[in-house]
Design an enzyme around this catalytic site. Sequence first.
Site, mmCIF file in Angstrom:
data_model
loop_
_atom_site.group_PDB
_atom_site.id
_atom_site.type_symbol
_atom_site.label_atom_id
_atom_site.label_comp_id
_atom_site.label_asym_id
_atom_site.label_seq_id
_atom_site.Cartn_x
_atom_site.Cartn_y
_atom_site.Cartn_z
ATOM 1 N N SER A 252 0.844 -1.191 0.000
ATOM 2 C CA SER A 252 0.000 0.000 0.000
ATOM 3 C C SER A 252 0.876 1.235 0.000
ATOM 4 O O SER A 252 1.989 1.228 0.530
ATOM 5 C CB SER A 252 -0.880 0.009 1.248
ATOM 6 O OG SER A 252 -0.061 0.257 2.370
ATOM 7 N N LYS A 253 0.322 2.301 -0.570
ATOM 8 C CA LYS A 253 1.112 3.533 -0.695
ATOM 9 C C LYS A 253 1.412 4.153 0.664
ATOM 10 O O LYS A 253 2.257 5.020 0.783
ATOM 11 C CB LYS A 253 0.426 4.515 -1.624
ATOM 12 C CG LYS A 253 -0.877 5.040 -1.107
ATOM 13 C CD LYS A 253 -1.457 6.088 -2.051
ATOM 14 C CE LYS A 253 -2.778 6.594 -1.486
ATOM 15 N NZ LYS A 253 -3.650 7.206 -2.432
ATOM 16 N N ARG A 254 0.701 3.713 1.695
ATOM 17 C CA ARG A 254 0.985 4.242 3.039
ATOM 18 C C ARG A 254 2.328 3.738 3.555
ATOM 19 O O ARG A 254 2.931 4.350 4.416
ATOM 20 C CB ARG A 254 -0.108 3.815 4.019
ATOM 21 C CG ARG A 254 -1.401 4.499 3.731
ATOM 22 C CD ARG A 254 -2.247 4.574 4.965
ATOM 23 N NE ARG A 254 -3.021 5.803 4.901
ATOM 24 C CZ ARG A 254 -3.601 6.373 5.934
ATOM 25 N NH1 ARG A 254 -3.474 5.852 7.121
ATOM 26 N NH2 ARG A 254 -4.279 7.491 5.790
ATOM 27 N N ARG A 467 7.830 10.760 4.802
ATOM 28 C CA ARG A 467 7.908 9.529 5.608
ATOM 29 C C ARG A 467 9.348 9.298 6.087
ATOM 30 O O ARG A 467 9.581 8.946 7.241
ATOM 31 C CB ARG A 467 7.439 8.356 4.748
ATOM 32 C CG ARG A 467 6.788 7.250 5.529
ATOM 33 C CD ARG A 467 6.224 6.172 4.613
ATOM 34 N NE ARG A 467 5.071 6.611 3.866
ATOM 35 C CZ ARG A 467 4.946 6.530 2.533
ATOM 36 N NH1 ARG A 467 5.905 6.022 1.802
ATOM 37 N NH2 ARG A 467 3.857 6.954 1.945
#
Length: 501
Positions: A252-254, A467
């Site tokens: 997932s892009k998270r 991030r």
Amino acid sequence: MTVRTRVAPSPTGDPHVGTAYIALFNLAFARSHGGQFLLRIEDTDQQRSTPESEQAILDSLRWLGLEWDEGPDVGGPNGPYRQSERKDIYLDHVQKLIDGGYAFKCYRTSEELDALRAQKESAEVRTAIKASDLELPAEEVARREAEGMPFVIRMRVPEEGVCVVNDMLRGDIELDWAQVDAQILLKSDGMPTYHLANVVDDHLMGITHVIRGEEWISSAPKHKLLYQYFGWDMPQLCHMPLLRNPDKTKLSKRKNPTSIMFYERMGFMPEAVLNYLGRMGWSMPDEREQFTRDEMFGNFDISRVSLGGPVFDVEKLRWLNSVWLRDLSPQDFATRFAGWGLKEERVMPLIPHIMPRVEVFSDVAPLAGHFLSGMPALKAEDFAHNAYDEDKLMQTLQFGLWQLEAIRHWDRDAIQKRMFALASSLELKPKDFLFPFFIAIAGTPNTISVLDTMDMLGPDMSRARVRAAIDLLGGLGKKKLKKLEKEYFNVNKAIEEAIAE
Ligand code: GLU
């Protein structure tokens, strides 16, 4: 029989590495059987589909070295290859299902459906919603029809029993009809749902093998039934294991950059990315790690796909890319480096921001070097600023990251709206608010606007840098994250309301 496979992406966001992975295996299967591979755009979700996303998908797949024999851009004898241009075909087919008694008009309102769902939830054994739950007496249907109430078309699905679906990798899979809803086939706006359009198109386009992600297994009974209702042979199904993050959760892009464009922007070689995707659940007979697309196709055997969730690990991909890079001659390296970093599409958008700020060319690299780099080299001290203590800094970066993750159409305007709305709810002056983002994204506050920079870098690269900054500052443990999520809930609600105005 000529083997025909397809990839059928929905153009609703950045081109996903999962799409490239499925495309690669479909192409490999087709080529290894002397067959054909086609690309179909599944854009029946009119709200979420965009032409930019479609273009980005085509460009990214081509960048990786994938090609298709038929598709919206190259044409072919079975077009159109964009579902939004095939509406009449679906209407004809859904009519056949109604005439055969396999589908029905459903005038149920959303309140009625909510009540029905609640009733099902509270039952001892939860079952799906069936025609018998939904159908109204004929006079009530006539009344709602006369009033011009909206309706959908749903398919009839058996109330009970077992549906056996054959999968090329798993053999027979048994699914329980009691859990399968009377699926909507045609929405109230006249557009088909995925299930109808996908089955009709696979048949009309002569698809012999459907190789797709395993998240579609639960749809297979509905598809099998539709093939039966239409009296068509069903293609062979093959569900590929889903790509996973290193912690084994679904990619997932998270957690990981998922856009193919990110890997291009980071300076990966397309050959290496494709090679790595080829290693997701599959290996060469001699287990060698580095192989070309054509070597893969020459040795391809779908039964070698293993079902354990393959991990897409950017660190491993970097290593594989380094192997590919070192195989280049110095001349090729130089040419490819220049083609990557100095290509027009990358440089031109930057020029208007750079020109007013420099006196000599040698000022360019210090000002805009972060456009050519991956993650900036940072130290925690770089984030020191009198508007922030440790907690406030983490909160601002994490809330900012969540706001960036919420943007659907990535452009400067959307970024600015969300970021400034967040600044005011955190009671920070815009300049102070932007400071940590300048550091995370550009490594310094003395450069081009960070909002423009994020716009040009694209969503995945921008998010990855924020991030990385959070990680550099110590990261967020489970407890801290929970606390921030709680605080974020109301902040986000207010922002969503503010930007919707
Ligand atoms: N449009 C679907 C997707 O976005 C296609 C699934 C399939 O291959 O049937 O993944």
